[in-house]
Motif scaffolding. Sequence first.
Motif, PDB file in Angstrom:
ATOM      1  N   GLY A   8       0.801  -1.222   0.000  1.00 32.67           N
ATOM      2  CA  GLY A   8       0.000   0.000   0.000  1.00 32.67           C
ATOM      3  C   GLY A   8       0.828   1.264   0.000  1.00 32.67           C
ATOM      4  N   VAL A   9       1.933   1.273  -0.733  1.00 34.65           N
ATOM      5  CA  VAL A   9       2.874   2.391  -0.685  1.00 34.65           C
ATOM      6  C   VAL A   9       2.411   3.549  -1.570  1.00 34.65           C
ATOM      7  N   SER A  10       2.372   4.738  -0.988  1.00 35.59           N
ATOM      8  CA  SER A  10       2.080   5.969  -1.721  1.00 35.59           C
ATOM      9  C   SER A  10       3.111   7.015  -1.338  1.00 35.59           C
ATOM     10  N   ARG A  11       3.325   7.951  -2.261  1.00 32.56           N
ATOM     11  CA  ARG A  11       4.201   9.080  -1.962  1.00 32.56           C
ATOM     12  C   ARG A  11       3.651  10.295  -2.680  1.00 32.56           C
ATOM     13  N   TRP A  12       3.423  11.359  -1.919  1.00 28.66           N
ATOM     14  CA  TRP A  12       2.923  12.573  -2.544  1.00 28.66           C
ATOM     15  C   TRP A  12       3.754  13.781  -2.092  1.00 28.66           C
ATOM     16  N   TYR A  13       3.751  14.782  -2.965  1.00 34.45           N
ATOM     17  CA  TYR A  13       4.438  16.046  -2.713  1.00 34.45           C
ATOM     18  C   TYR A  13       3.397  17.144  -2.815  1.00 34.45           C
ATOM     19  N   GLY A  14       2.890  17.592  -1.682  1.00 33.32           N
ATOM     20  CA  GLY A  14       1.786  18.550  -1.707  1.00 33.32           C
ATOM     21  C   GLY A  14       0.571  17.900  -2.344  1.00 33.32           C
ATOM     22  N   ASP A  15       0.083  18.496  -3.423  1.00 37.90           N
ATOM     23  CA  ASP A  15      -1.087  17.949  -4.115  1.00 37.90           C
ATOM     24  C   ASP A  15      -0.713  16.964  -5.225  1.00 37.90           C
ATOM     25  N   VAL A  16       0.586  16.753  -5.432  1.00 38.96           N
ATOM     26  CA  VAL A  16       1.043  15.872  -6.509  1.00 38.96           C
ATOM     27  C   VAL A  16       1.293  14.471  -5.960  1.00 38.96           C
ATOM     28  N   VAL A  17       0.605  13.482  -6.522  1.00 41.17           N
ATOM     29  CA  VAL A  17       0.778  12.083  -6.123  1.00 41.17           C
ATOM     30  C   VAL A  17       1.760  11.428  -7.088  1.00 41.17           C
ATOM     31  N   ALA A  18       2.954  11.091  -6.593  1.00 43.18           N
ATOM     32  CA  ALA A  18       3.985  10.490  -7.440  1.00 43.18           C
ATOM     33  C   ALA A  18       3.828   8.977  -7.521  1.00 43.18           C
ATOM     34  N   VAL A  19       3.440   8.359  -6.403  1.00 39.81           N
ATOM     35  CA  VAL A  19       3.214   6.909  -6.342  1.00 39.81           C
ATOM     36  C   VAL A  19       1.918   6.690  -5.591  1.00 39.81           C
ATOM     37  N   GLY A  49      15.078   1.914  -1.488  1.00 39.62           N
ATOM     38  CA  GLY A  49      16.438   2.027  -0.982  1.00 39.62           C
ATOM     39  C   GLY A  49      16.549   2.698   0.372  1.00 39.62           C
ATOM     40  N   GLY A  50      15.428   3.168   0.918  1.00 44.86           N
ATOM     41  CA  GLY A  50      15.451   3.801   2.229  1.00 44.86           C
ATOM     42  C   GLY A  50      15.875   5.252   2.210  1.00 44.86           C
ATOM     43  N   PHE A  51      15.881   5.879   1.034  1.00 42.47           N
ATOM     44  CA  PHE A  51      16.285   7.270   0.931  1.00 42.47           C
ATOM     45  C   PHE A  51      15.098   8.225   0.918  1.00 42.47           C
ATOM     46  N   LEU A  52      13.901   7.688   0.935  1.00 43.89           N
ATOM     47  CA  LEU A  52      12.694   8.508   0.897  1.00 43.89           C
ATOM     48  C   LEU A  52      11.602   7.765   1.662  1.00 43.89           C
ATOM     49  N   PRO A  53      10.954   8.416   2.627  1.00 42.82           N
ATOM     50  CA  PRO A  53       9.908   7.731   3.380  1.00 42.82           C
ATOM     51  C   PRO A  53       8.600   7.697   2.598  1.00 42.82           C
ATOM     52  N   PRO A  54       7.837   6.605   2.678  1.00 46.09           N
ATOM     53  CA  PRO A  54       6.508   6.599   2.067  1.00 46.09           C
ATOM     54  C   PRO A  54       5.593   7.562   2.808  1.00 46.09           C
ATOM     55  N   SER A  55       4.701   8.211   2.073  1.00 45.26           N
ATOM     56  CA  SER A  55       3.672   9.026   2.721  1.00 45.26           C
ATOM     57  C   SER A  55       2.616   8.126   3.358  1.00 45.26           C
ATOM     58  N   ALA A  56       2.454   6.932   2.796  1.00 47.90           N
ATOM     59  CA  ALA A  56       1.541   5.929   3.349  1.00 47.90           C
ATOM     60  C   ALA A  56       2.073   4.559   2.951  1.00 47.90           C
ATOM     61  N   GLY A  57       1.744   3.542   3.727  1.00 41.81           N
ATOM     62  CA  GLY A  57       2.183   2.186   3.430  1.00 41.81           C
ATOM     63  C   GLY A  57       3.566   1.893   3.989  1.00 41.81           C
TER      64      GLY A  57
END
Length: 303
Positions: A8-19, A49-57
């Motif tokens: 359930g991994v997601s990553r967003w930057y403000g209003d932009v959902v990258a994953v 790789g552990g260089f960026l935390p998931p926003s969710a999941g």
Amino acid sequence: MSTLQLTGVSRWYGDVVAVNDVTMTVGPGVTGLLGPNGAGKSTLISMMGGFLPPSAGTVTLDGAPVWRDTDAYRSIGLVPETEAMYDMISGWEFVLANARLHGLADPVAAARAAVEQVDMMDAKDRDISGYSKGMKQRIKMATALVHDPAVLLLDEPFNGMDPRQRLHLMELLQSLAAQGRTVLFSSHILEEVEEIAGTIEVMVAGRHAASGDFRRIRKLMTQRPHQYTIRSSDDRALAAAIIADGSADSVDVSSGSLAVQAADFGRFVAALPRLAQDGQVRLLEVTPADESLESVFAYLVAR
């Protein structure tokens, strides 16, 4: 042998959902992360790789969360797509510094073995600033291999490589996978993945579009409806012949061209020249209208 698990991994930057809500398992062997530019591949690899935390999941390596786990770095080798490097030092100094940062017992021996693996011994003493793009890719690969990791994460590793360099890297990745390592590499080029990946994960617009055996997914790609734009000496006569033959699903006669959709690619390609010849119609142009990778992947998402 190590396994990466994304749940359930997601990553967003403000209003932009990258994953967006990606769940996948990456185990031993070569896995290709395939998708058009901007699909979220680099963001996904950064989280693996552990260089960026998931926003969710969660992202775990052998059951342990990767984010902020320094022990995970001992098991992961990363080749980022970015070319930000220390251009003022030599390739050898760069790899040796990474070996020392890992606290290896014999950093010099480890650095030499890694540089030899990527076939850069002849150029190891040159400054990185004088390297070609392909050479920079290979020296980055050496830094990823220097600590003998169980997992390799490679972001567009073939960029800038000439045919000989590409072949060498493909053989190296296959060799590492044969040793039981987990190798994941991203690409937006179908042929690169087809050459060496037994399993693929397809990303489109941040979503997980398809997963599994390459041959099965490649077949889905081939069997999707194909669209063509055709110009001929007599569009209406050709359209009537195609409809009567039944080799296309739809034919639209528009101004100056035909828009044809055919699910059975092989049948239509074989029938078109025959139908034109029988009807004494000259084919002036036959252009695939939807052969971009984006259109292929969008079809997979919609299934």
